[in-house]
Motif scaffolding. Structure first.
Motif, PDB file in Angstrom:
ATOM      1  N   TYR A 264     -10.038   9.825   4.501  1.00 31.44           N
ATOM      2  CA  TYR A 264      -9.365   9.566   5.708  1.00 31.44           C
ATOM      3  C   TYR A 264      -7.935   9.175   5.520  1.00 31.44           C
ATOM      4  N   PRO A 266      -4.715   7.803   6.971  1.00 29.62           N
ATOM      5  CA  PRO A 266      -4.312   7.455   8.224  1.00 29.62           C
ATOM      6  C   PRO A 266      -2.920   7.558   8.828  1.00 29.62           C
ATOM      7  N   PRO A 275      -2.598  12.442  11.215  1.00 27.10           N
ATOM      8  CA  PRO A 275      -3.749  11.751  10.434  1.00 27.10           C
ATOM      9  C   PRO A 275      -4.806  12.639  10.199  1.00 27.10           C
TER      10      PRO A 275
END
Length: 434
Positions: A264, A266, A275
C-alpha cells in the motif's frame, strides 16, 4: 596464489551513427591479502585497491581495507546498500540480507558507486567496526559497529551525505538464529526524523519445505538516497508492504515455489497521483529428470489505482545434457483486463538449440523468437544468453521477430573468445586469466 584476469568487451548496434560501446577490466589478486582492479567503460574509469585480513597484534585486526571505488552494504539495506535492489525474491532465504560493510567495485557504471576509502576493523572475537568516506556524486561519510556471536548479530549504522545540504540517518539492525529459524530486522531514522522498518523471518520447516515472510514500513518522507533494501520501487520510501515466499520439494524431481507481495502506497508517487494498492504474486513449478527440465509459472498483478488485473502464463521445456546437442522451447501469454475486447493478449514464443562438445573448448547456440504484443502494459521479458559477467533481458513489444547466435571458443582453460550477434546488436569479448 597470484592471479591476473583481463576482460575486453565491445558492442555495436546495427544503426547508422551509433557509437560502439566498450568495456575493459583488469583484476590482480594475491590470495585473499591483496586485490587491485581497474575498469574502463563509457561511464568513466574505475579503480580500487583492497587489502585483506591483516593481524598486527594488540587485539585489533584489519579485516578489509579499500581505496578507490567500492560499494557499501549496511544492515538490511534501508539506510545504505548501493548496487543492490530487490523488487521480488528468489529462494525464501534471500529475503534476509547480511551486510558486509565494504565491497570493492569493478563493473560498468563507476559513476554510481562510492569513491574514496574505507576500512573494516575487528576488535576482539565478536566486535567489528566499518568506517568510510566517499567523494563521488556528493560527499558521503558513514560507518557501522556490530557485535556478532554464534547465533546473533546486532549492528548500528550511520550515514551522512552532502549534496545541496547535509542529509542522512541512522539505523539499528539485528539477526537472531533460533535453531534453524532466523529472525531479522532493521529500523532507521533519517535527519528529519522520518522512519523505515523491516521485520522478517526465514523458517525452514523441514528438509522439504521452507518459507519466509517480511513486513516493511517506509515513511512517505523517509530519505535514504543510498538505500537498496527490500522494496517494490526503486527507493525505500512511501509503502506499507508484506511479502511471503515459499519453496516446497514434495519429491526429488519436483519443486514448487510461490511469492506474494502486497503493498500500500499512502502517498502519491511517480506516475500515480493518488494513494494506491498493489498485489504481485506468482506460483511456479519446476520438474527435472536427468537432462530434461520443465517449468510452468503463473503470475498475477493487481494495480489498485487503475482497477487493473494483469495475468501471465509461462511454459518452457529444456533438454540440457552435459555435452552434445541441447535445446529448448518457451511460450508465454500475458493479458490485461483493461484492454478486454479492444486488444489481444501479448504472446511470445522462442525455440533455441546449441552444441557443446565433450572437451567443452567451444560452444555455439542459436535462438529465434516471435512475438505479437500490441500494448506496452502486456510486454514480455525473455532472458537471453549473453557474454560472461553480463546479462540481457530485453522487453518484447509490438509485433516482430528476433534472432541471435552465440559462439564461445576457449582452447585453453585460462583464455576465451565470445561472440554474440543478434538482430539488435553484435557483441564480442576476450577473457584471459593467468
Amino acid at each position: 596464489r597470484i592471479s591476473h584476469k583481463i576482460i575486453l568487451r565491445s558492442n555495436a548496434k546495427f544503426e547508422k551513427g551509433v557509437t560502439p560501446g566498450y568495456y575493459g577490466k583488469y583484476l590482480f589478486r594475491m590470495g585473499e591479502r591483496l586485490q587491485v582492479g581497474s575498469t574502463i567503460a563509457p561511464g568513466g574509469i574505475s579503480a580500487h585497491l583492497r587489502v585483506g585480513e591483516v593481524n598486527r597484534g594488540g587485539g585489533v585486526t584489519l579485516k578489509n581495507g579499500v581505496i578507490g571505488d567500492y560499494c557499501i552494504r549496511l544492515g538490511q539495506g534501508i539506510l545504505g546498500w548501493n548496487s543492490f535492489s530487490m523488487s521480488g525474491s528468489g529462494a525464501p532465504s534471500s529475503l534476509l540480507r547480511r551486510g558486509t560493510g565494504l565491497v570493492p567495485y569493478s563493473a560498468t557504471s563507476p559513476e554510481e558507486v562510492c569513491r574514496g576509502l574505507g576500512v573494516t576493523l575487528g576488535f576482539g572475537p565478536i566486535v567489528e567496526g566499518t568506517f568510510f568516506y566517499s567523494q563521488q556524486r556528493e560527499s558521503l561519510v558513514g560507518g557501522s559497529a556490530a557485535v556478532e556471536g554464534e547465533r546473533y548479530r546486532i549492528g548500528f549504522n550511520l550515514l551522512a551525505a552532502r549534496g545541496v545540504e547535509w542529509c542522512g540517518g541512522a539505523s539499528l539492525d539485528a539477526i537472531w538464529s533460533i535453531g534453524r529459524y532466523r529472525l531479522f530486522g532493521e529500523g532507521a531514522l533519517d535527519k528529519e526524523g522520518d522512519g523505515a522498518l523491516i521485520l522478517g523471518a526465514v523458517l525452514p520447516i523441514n528438509g522439504d519445505f521452507e518459507c519466509s515472510a517480511a513486513a516493511r514500513w517506509y515513511s512517505p518522507s523517509y530519505y535514504a538516497d543510498y538505500s537498496g533494501g527490500l522494496s517494490s520501487t526503486s527507493a525505500c520510501k512511501n509503502q506499507f508492504g508484506f511479502i511471503y515466499n515459499s519453496g516446497w520439494t514434495p519429491c526429488a524431481e519436483l519443486e514448487l515455489r510461490s511469492v506474494v507481495d502486497i503493498v500500500y502506497y499512502p502517498a502519491p508517487r511517480y506516475g500515480v497521483k493518488v494513494p494506491s494498492f498493489e498485489v504481485e504474486s506468482s506460483v511456479e513449478g519446476v520438474w527435472s529428470r536427468g537432462d530434461h527440465h520443465l517449468n510452468c509459472r503463473w503470475r498475477y498483478r493487481y494495480y489498485g489505482h487503475q482497477s487493473r488485473h494483469k495475468r501471465g502464463v509461462r511454459l518452457d521445456y529444456h533438454f540440457r545434457p552435459g555435452s552434445g546437442f541441447y535445446g529448448g522451447v518457451r511460450g508465454e501469454v500475458v493479458w490485461d483486463n483493461i484492454y478486454k475486447g479492444t486488444l489481444s493478449p501479448g504472446v511470445a514464443f522462442y525455440v533455441e538449440c546449441g552444441y557443446l562438445p565433450v572437451d567443452k573448448k567451444w560452444e555455439c547456440a542459436v535462438r529465434g523468437t516471435v512475438y505479437h504484443i500490441d500494448s506496452w502494459d502486456n510486454r514480455i521479458y525473455f532472458y537471453e544468453r549473453d557474454l560472461p559477467q553480463s546479462f540481457s533481458v530485453p522487453a518484447l513489444y509490438r509485433r516482430g521477430w528476433d534472432l541471435y547466435g552465440y559462439i564461445k571458443y576457449a582452447p585453453l582453460s585460462r583464455a576465451g573468445l565470445y561472440l554474440k550477434v543478434s538482430t539488435k546488436m553484435i557483441k564480442g569479448q576476450i577473457t584471459l586469466t593467468f
